[in-house]
Design an enzyme around this catalytic site. Structure first.
Site: not given
Ligand SMILES: *Cc1c(COP(=O)(O)O)cnc(C)c1O
Length: 495
Positions: A115
């Site tokens: 993120k």
């Molecule tokens: C948010 C997240 C995901 C999922 O990603 P999306 O874009 O919501 O599909 C996968 N792995 C981690 C570690 C995340 O923080």
């Protein structure tokens, strides 16, 4: 040069159209729809050029095509501020080859999860958008978090001029490391509040404040307005297209693929944001063949891709990949809209069914357009086994989310015999989910303390403990506010 006439953003539920900067400021369209570009732009650099570009150069080449009302100076300024020494490598998103796959490590930012890739630039896109649209108020970001997003948003917005950020989390509902990461957050403009309630209550409380006209008026009088940093903002989606393009360039530069050779991409999926970005990269002209959507036991998306019915009416399962424990993948709406032939009425109807019945079924015509995608899922046992096997064979340690993707990739290979090279999105550092990772490798680790485990992981994996973890070992708690759900607005006014 500003390219206003090309791409605009329209709602997936009506014909509302806005500029890119307006879409970033608004987050969600007035009708509850998500903003989508009126068309997916083409990548205007050759693959050969791409192979010579740095992360920042790639970011500019991709993002300028989407954010058409940003000037070159504005956009480059945002990119420079985002992808700097907050990342622990100049590569920003390195590729690591292990067994026969390329792991695209998206966890080198300040909170060691993917993120950060978007949340380190969103604050700059947002403040630039505010300036461009003559917004005089300071922006107040309100977020409810179940762990990861809150910290990444705090780190992104900390000390960004013209913003404040307030994060609500369920007291007792996040992991000890996640809580410590948040309550030790520095920055005069950051506020972290535990609530006596669960994540859903935190989320509903935040949503209620967004819809509260009286509160908005009071804030406006004081020179503030709310905005959101959640994953449906196109200011989060567009920066995520960049690393797929960058990865392709790196594979080419390293002689791993021929120019134009198609690759597959595997993404551990929750809200469908990350994999949608890969789909956009493909539609920009990047030679991607299959988009492999990996789920954990909450396999709504696997069921959707196999049956054409999206059905959230099921038990919510807590897994060792908590950031993928999601039953409503919000960003899927953007794909639904597209396979409905960019038909906002049809999409709005399906989203109404989802809201009312918790499910919808797409038509055969729509289903036929999903051939770029393959969905599968990994059980808890398979996920743990993948971590162990990869470690035993190569010494490389991956986190639980990445392990879900790696497992699904193996299933895909067995199902199809496809021999395309594959990039696996590695979405979190193993240090973020140390206990689950170490328990997968050996049950003997079960009785070690959290930080003992961190040191052991560093030793057996031969990787340095990331700063994000070192920092919180002895960090001071700077936020100790805890409130009742109904007092959330009072707390916000206080700040
Ligand atoms: C948010 C997240 C995901 C999922 O990603 P999306 O874009 O919501 O599909 C996968 N792995 C981690 C570690 C995340 O923080």
């Amino acid at each position: 040069m500003v390219n206003i006439l090309s791409i605009q953003y329209k709602s997936t539920r009506s014909n509302d159209t806005v500029t890119a900067s307006e879409a970033i400021l608004k987050g969600l369209a007035n009708d509850g729809g998500l903003f989508v570009p009126t068309e997916i732009p083409t990548l205007n650099v050759s693959l050969a050029e791409l192979s010579k570009m740095t992360y920042k150069e790639t970011a500019y080449a991709v993002m300028k095509e989407f954010l058409t009302d940003f000037t070159e100076e504005e956009l480059k300024n945002c990119i420079d501020k985002a992808y700097d020494s907050k990342f622990d490598t100049e590569e920003i998103a390195p590729l690591v080859k292990a067994e026969d796959a390329y792991y695209l490590e998206l966890f080198h930012g300040s909170t060691i999860a993917f993120k950060d890739m978007a949340l380190s630039i969103l604050p700059h896109l947002l403040t630039t958008s505010a300036k461009k649209n003559n917004v005089k108020n300071d922006i107040v970001i309100l977020t409810a978090t179940s762990g990861d997003t809150g910290k990444a948003a705090l780190a992104g917005f900390a000390d960004v001029e013209g913003t404040k950020i307030i994060v609500f989390y369920p007291k007792g509902g996040v992991s000890p490391i996640q809580e410590k990461q948040m309550v030790t957050q520095k920055g005069d403009n950051t506020f972290v509040v535990g609530i006596n309630g669960n994540f859903d209550q935190a989320q509903s409380g935040v949503k209620a404040m967004f819809g509260d006209k009286e509160l908005a008026k009071e804030l406006d009088a004081a020179g503030y307005q709310f905005s959101s940093a959640n994953s449906i903002n196109i200011g989060r989606l567009v920066p995520q297209v960049v690393y797929y393009v960058y990865a392709y360039g790196k594979l080419l530069a390293n002689g791993e693929i021929e120019e134009g050779e198609k690759i597959n991409v595997v993404v551990p999926t929750g809200n469908f944001g990350n994999i949608l970005a890969a789909f956009y990269a493909k539609n920009m002209g990047l030679p991607i063949d299959k988009l492999i959507c990996a789920s954990n036991d909450n396999k709504v998306l696997y069921d959707f891709f196999t049956t054409g019915t999206y059905d959230k009416n099921r038990e919510f399962i807590l897994t060792t990949s908590p950031s993928m424990d999601i039953l409503i993948s919000s960003n899927l709406e953007r794909l639904i809209y597209r396979i409905a032939g960019n038909d906002s009425e049809k999409n709005a109807e399906l989203m109404r069914e989802l809201k009312e019945d918790g499910k919808y079924t797409i038509t055969d015509d729509m289903k036929a357009q999903l051939s770029d995608f393959y969905g599968n899922y990994a059980s808890e046992t398979e996920t743990a086994q993948t971590i162990k096997t990869l470690y035993d064979n190569t010494g490389y340690i991956i986190d639980t989310h990445t392990a879900v993707a790696s497992t699904v990739y193996k299933k895909y290979e067995e199902d199809t015999q496809d021999t395309n090279k594959v990039v696996i999105a590695s979405t979190a550092s193993p240090f973020k989910f140390t206990r689950s990772v170490m328990n997968s490798i050996d049950a003997k680790y079960d009785n070690m303390g959290d930080f003992e485990l961190v040191d052991e992981l560093s030793k057996i994996g031969n990787v340095k403990v990331p700063n994000a973890i070192e920092e919180i070992r002895d960090a001071k708690v700077l936020h100790d506010t805890v409130c009742e759900v109904e007092d959330m607005p009072k707390i916000v006014k206080g700040f």
